[in-house]
Scaffold this motif. Structure first.
Motif, PDB file in Angstrom:
ATOM      1  N   ALA A 127       0.840  -1.203   0.000  1.00 36.04           N
ATOM      2  CA  ALA A 127       0.000   0.000   0.000  1.00 36.04           C
ATOM      3  C   ALA A 127       0.878   1.257   0.000  1.00 36.04           C
ATOM      4  O   ALA A 127       0.632   2.203  -0.755  1.00 36.04           O
ATOM      5  N   ASP A 128       1.941   1.246   0.828  1.00 33.58           N
ATOM      6  CA  ASP A 128       2.871   2.392   0.884  1.00 33.58           C
ATOM      7  C   ASP A 128       3.464   2.652  -0.489  1.00 33.58           C
ATOM      8  O   ASP A 128       3.516   3.785  -0.960  1.00 33.58           O
ATOM      9  N   ALA A 129       3.940   1.554  -1.115  1.00 33.36           N
ATOM     10  CA  ALA A 129       4.600   1.702  -2.412  1.00 33.36           C
ATOM     11  C   ALA A 129       3.621   2.238  -3.457  1.00 33.36           C
ATOM     12  O   ALA A 129       4.013   3.006  -4.339  1.00 33.36           O
ATOM     13  N   ALA A 130       2.355   1.867  -3.337  1.00 34.49           N
ATOM     14  CA  ALA A 130       1.362   2.309  -4.325  1.00 34.49           C
ATOM     15  C   ALA A 130       0.790   3.678  -3.964  1.00 34.49           C
ATOM     16  O   ALA A 130       0.016   4.247  -4.732  1.00 34.49           O
ATOM     17  N   GLY A 131       1.139   4.204  -2.778  1.00 35.98           N
ATOM     18  CA  GLY A 131       0.621   5.512  -2.360  1.00 35.98           C
ATOM     19  C   GLY A 131      -0.854   5.488  -2.019  1.00 35.98           C
ATOM     20  O   GLY A 131      -1.554   6.487  -2.182  1.00 35.98           O
ATOM     21  N   VAL A 132      -1.353   4.347  -1.566  1.00 39.06           N
ATOM     22  CA  VAL A 132      -2.766   4.283  -1.150  1.00 39.06           C
ATOM     23  C   VAL A 132      -2.829   3.919   0.336  1.00 39.06           C
ATOM     24  O   VAL A 132      -1.840   3.472   0.920  1.00 39.06           O
ATOM     25  N   GLN A 133      -4.016   4.105   0.903  1.00 39.84           N
ATOM     26  CA  GLN A 133      -4.169   3.825   2.329  1.00 39.84           C
ATOM     27  C   GLN A 133      -4.743   2.442   2.579  1.00 39.84           C
ATOM     28  O   GLN A 133      -5.648   2.013   1.858  1.00 39.84           O
ATOM     29  N   LEU A 134      -4.217   1.777   3.587  1.00 44.36           N
ATOM     30  CA  LEU A 134      -4.802   0.521   4.068  1.00 44.36           C
ATOM     31  C   LEU A 134      -5.168   0.776   5.525  1.00 44.36           C
ATOM     32  O   LEU A 134      -4.288   0.970   6.364  1.00 44.36           O
ATOM     33  N   SER A 135      -6.474   0.851   5.836  1.00 44.28           N
ATOM     34  CA  SER A 135      -6.915   1.196   7.195  1.00 44.28           C
ATOM     35  C   SER A 135      -7.678   0.031   7.801  1.00 44.28           C
ATOM     36  O   SER A 135      -8.355  -0.711   7.093  1.00 44.28           O
ATOM     37  N   TYR A 136      -7.607  -0.091   9.126  1.00 40.58           N
ATOM     38  CA  TYR A 136      -8.179  -1.305   9.737  1.00 40.58           C
ATOM     39  C   TYR A 136      -8.589  -1.066  11.188  1.00 40.58           C
ATOM     40  O   TYR A 136      -8.408  -1.915  12.048  1.00 40.58           O
ATOM     41  N   GLU A 137      -9.171   0.106  11.444  1.00 42.48           N
ATOM     42  CA  GLU A 137      -9.600   0.442  12.810  1.00 42.48           C
ATOM     43  C   GLU A 137     -10.480  -0.653  13.418  1.00 42.48           C
ATOM     44  O   GLU A 137     -10.377  -0.982  14.603  1.00 42.48           O
ATOM     45  N   ALA A 138     -11.373  -1.237  12.599  1.00 43.20           N
ATOM     46  CA  ALA A 138     -12.338  -2.208  13.115  1.00 43.20           C
ATOM     47  C   ALA A 138     -11.693  -3.554  13.469  1.00 43.20           C
ATOM     48  O   ALA A 138     -12.329  -4.392  14.103  1.00 43.20           O
ATOM     49  N   ALA A 139     -10.439  -3.749  13.060  1.00 41.85           N
ATOM     50  CA  ALA A 139      -9.804  -5.056  13.308  1.00 41.85           C
ATOM     51  C   ALA A 139      -9.458  -5.253  14.784  1.00 41.85           C
ATOM     52  O   ALA A 139      -9.280  -6.376  15.238  1.00 41.85           O
ATOM     53  N   VAL A 140      -9.338  -4.163  15.542  1.00 41.91           N
ATOM     54  CA  VAL A 140      -9.011  -4.275  16.966  1.00 41.91           C
ATOM     55  C   VAL A 140     -10.101  -3.592  17.780  1.00 41.91           C
ATOM     56  O   VAL A 140     -10.353  -2.406  17.615  1.00 41.91           O
ATOM     57  N   ALA A 141     -10.751  -4.354  18.632  1.00 38.19           N
ATOM     58  CA  ALA A 141     -11.737  -3.819  19.570  1.00 38.19           C
ATOM     59  C   ALA A 141     -12.916  -3.136  18.883  1.00 38.19           C
ATOM     60  O   ALA A 141     -13.435  -2.128  19.370  1.00 38.19           O
ATOM     61  N   GLY A 142     -13.375  -3.702  17.763  1.00 37.12           N
ATOM     62  CA  GLY A 142     -14.619  -3.320  17.093  1.00 37.12           C
ATOM     63  C   GLY A 142     -14.846  -1.823  16.981  1.00 37.12           C
ATOM     64  O   GLY A 142     -14.134  -1.130  16.262  1.00 37.12           O
ATOM     65  N   ALA A 143     -15.831  -1.322  17.707  1.00 40.72           N
ATOM     66  CA  ALA A 143     -16.240   0.081  17.559  1.00 40.72           C
ATOM     67  C   ALA A 143     -15.270   1.058  18.209  1.00 40.72           C
ATOM     68  O   ALA A 143     -15.320   2.253  17.933  1.00 40.72           O
ATOM     69  N   ILE A 144     -14.407   0.575  19.084  1.00 40.03           N
ATOM     70  CA  ILE A 144     -13.594   1.505  19.884  1.00 40.03           C
ATOM     71  C   ILE A 144     -12.522   2.158  19.010  1.00 40.03           C
ATOM     72  O   ILE A 144     -11.722   1.459  18.401  1.00 40.03           O
ATOM     73  N   PRO A 145     -12.518   3.496  18.954  1.00 41.38           N
ATOM     74  CA  PRO A 145     -11.439   4.145  18.213  1.00 41.38           C
ATOM     75  C   PRO A 145     -10.156   4.009  19.024  1.00 41.38           C
ATOM     76  O   PRO A 145     -10.000   4.683  20.045  1.00 41.38           O
ATOM     77  N   ILE A 146      -9.295   3.106  18.623  1.00 45.73           N
ATOM     78  CA  ILE A 146      -8.056   2.908  19.377  1.00 45.73           C
ATOM     79  C   ILE A 146      -6.823   2.973  18.473  1.00 45.73           C
ATOM     80  O   ILE A 146      -5.783   3.502  18.880  1.00 45.73           O
ATOM     81  N   LEU A 147      -6.940   2.500  17.227  1.00 43.39           N
ATOM     82  CA  LEU A 147      -5.752   2.513  16.372  1.00 43.39           C
ATOM     83  C   LEU A 147      -5.401   3.935  15.945  1.00 43.39           C
ATOM     84  O   LEU A 147      -4.233   4.331  15.963  1.00 43.39           O
TER      85      LEU A 147
END
Ligand code: NAP
Length: 448
Positions: free
Chosen positions: A130-150
């Motif tokens: 993703a870095d090399a392609a200049g795009v974003q890979l996001s995954y907030e929901a992968a840890v602790a569901g709804a909680i904004p933690i990442l």
């Protein structure tokens, strides 16, 4: 100066952004619903409308929790991904999720995923792509569901130095331990109740053996310490051996047992500074904020050099709560497309080594039974002294055996902070003592 006819400062509306959704299960169906129902509000926040161009599933005719336009559904995930600006992966599992994410990135799409299993196993390669392609890979929901933690760890604390993260990141195990604590039930009974209420799956292995929490621990550690930690770097123990007696003994001592994901700075016995990442049942003081996290809720407790202690609490699973985190990532990625450039969101400049469990320093609670005879306590304390593990408290309950049976003593020994390797040698020597009948538990203690 601006005149009424001068339009040079008026921005043309951004073209609609094409969103491909992969998966329409618990989470995907809620994401699709909100994307359609809240389209106007999401467009206003993004600066471009988010156009759901298709939903890839396995079975076109499967019943769906949410009524959605049938013409959105397809089984051709690959074509869908190639046509999108933004791809939301909510399939779960490794394949075809990995290949589809790689295809999306190769075609210049930003990707949002909730797939902790994939990110823990394949994250580093995917982030690099993703870095090399200049795009974003996001995954907030992968840890602790709804909680904004990442995002708080990655962005809000980017100017700080995190020293330790303690998380209750698996709702199933927290529910089971909480049931055992409140009802006195044994593990198997509490698990059956969790399954009856839908908090545990028919095959609960990934939860109760700690694998799900370990995947989340590796993600939390990677962001907190700016180093990519793999799943293999995480020491993992589940909760299957926790007994009602362990829970009761913890309560008597003012403690509670929680399955914690822990990532902390530490130093190995050889003096190497690094990070220990681990998941194991942990004795916590009932005064600790994490002790108040009940039922299937999740919470993450962060200690940072400048911010001090922070706690993030909320629902760790469920279709709609998890969809909230997915949509947050989606709007954020879409805004960056609208404003131009992906921005740099993660750094891996830390490069600190992952230290094994033998480097951990904490307090321990050892439960054991010994035959009741003179000199036993002296033998035990000598073993602790030999390995430089100092005892903080020792509780003894004598059980007078019925006729013909020898009396035995049940002991609970809490140590001061000691090195895991020294504790392991201590426990090994105690096991060898002829007077030891059983070592019933060895639990690490935090927050006292
Ligand atoms: P789910 O209910 O099992 O749904 C999975 C969806 O993916 C289904 O719609 C399924 O299609 C589709 N799918 C699976 N394999 C496919 C394939 N090979 N090709 C095309 N479609 C395929 O899963 P979920 O609970 O929504 O979870 C989705 C992701 O979110 C997982 O990574 C999970 O770990 C993560 N997550 C879930 C929660 C939660 O509370 N559920 C919380 C945090 C994170 P069909 O419907 O046609 O079978």
């Amino acid at each position: 100066m601006t005149t009424p006819l001068d339009t040079t400062d008026v921005k043309a509306p951004h073209r609609p952004l094409k969103v491909a959704l992969l998966g329409c299960g618990n989470v995907g169906s809620q994401v699709a619903r909100i994307l359609l129902e809240d389209a106007e509000a999401l467009a206003a926040r993004t600066g471009a409308s988010l156009e759901l161009i298709g939903i890839a599933v396995r079975r076109l005719d499967a019943p769906r929790e949410v009524p959605l336009p049938q013409d959105l559904f397809t089984t051709d995930a690959e074509s869908l991904v190639k046509d999108a600006d933004l791809v939301i992966e909510l399939l779960g599992g490794i394949e075809p999720a990995r290949t589809l994410i790689q295809t999306a990135i190769a075609h210049g799409a930003c990707v949002v995923s909730a797939n902790k299993a994939l990110l823990a196993a394949e994250g580093p390669a995917l982030y690099e792509q993703a870095d090399a392609a200049g795009v974003q890979l996001s995954y907030e929901a992968a840890v602790a569901g709804a909680i904004p933690i990442l995002r708080p760890i990655r962005d809000s604390l980017a100017g700080d130095k995190i020293t330790r993260v303690l998380g209750i990141v698996n709702g199933t195990t927290n529910f089971i331990l909480d049931q055992m604590d409140t009802t006195g039930a044994e593990f198997a009974t509490a698990l059956a109740e969790a399954q009856r209420l839908g908090y545990a799956e028919a095959d609960p292995t990934a939860d109760i053996e700690g694998h799900d929490a370990a995947a989340k621990a590796s993600i939390l550690a990677s962001l907190s310490f700016h180093t990519r930690f793999a799943l293999q770097d995480v020491h993992c123990e589940g909760i299957t051996s926790i007994s009602a007696r362990d829970i009761e003994a913890a309560r008597e001592a003012g403690l509670v047992i929680k399955l914690l994901a822990i990532a902390e700075k530490t130093v190995s016995p050889e003096g190497l500074a690094g990070v220990s990442v681990r998941v194991h049942p942990t004795l916590l003081s009932r005064e600790h904020p994490l002790a108040a996290v009940r039922g299937a809720f999740n919470a993450v407790f962060v200690e940072a050099e400048y911010a001090g202690e922070l706690m993030f609490y909320g629902q760790g699973a469920g279709g709609t709560p998890t969809a909230s985190a997915v949509l947050g990532d989606l709007v954020s990625a879409a805004r960056r497309i609208v404003l131009g450039g992906p921005g740099r969101t993660e750094t891996t400049t830390g490069q600190v080594p992952a230290l094994g469990i033998e480097s951990v320093q904490t307090s321990y609670c050892i439960g054991l039974t010994v035959t009741d005879q003179p000199g036993v306590l002296a033998q035990l304390t000598q073993i602790f002294a030999d390995h430089e593990v100092s005892i903080e408290t020792m509780r003894q309950t004598i059980h007078h055996g019925s006729e013909g049976q020898q009396a035995f003593a049940e002991l609970r020994i809490v140590t001061h902070r000691a090195l895991e390797s020294a504790l392991a040698r201590t426990v090994a020597d105690i096991r060898e003592l002829p007077v030891t009948t059983e070592i019933t538990s060895v639990l690490r203690v935090e927050g006292i």
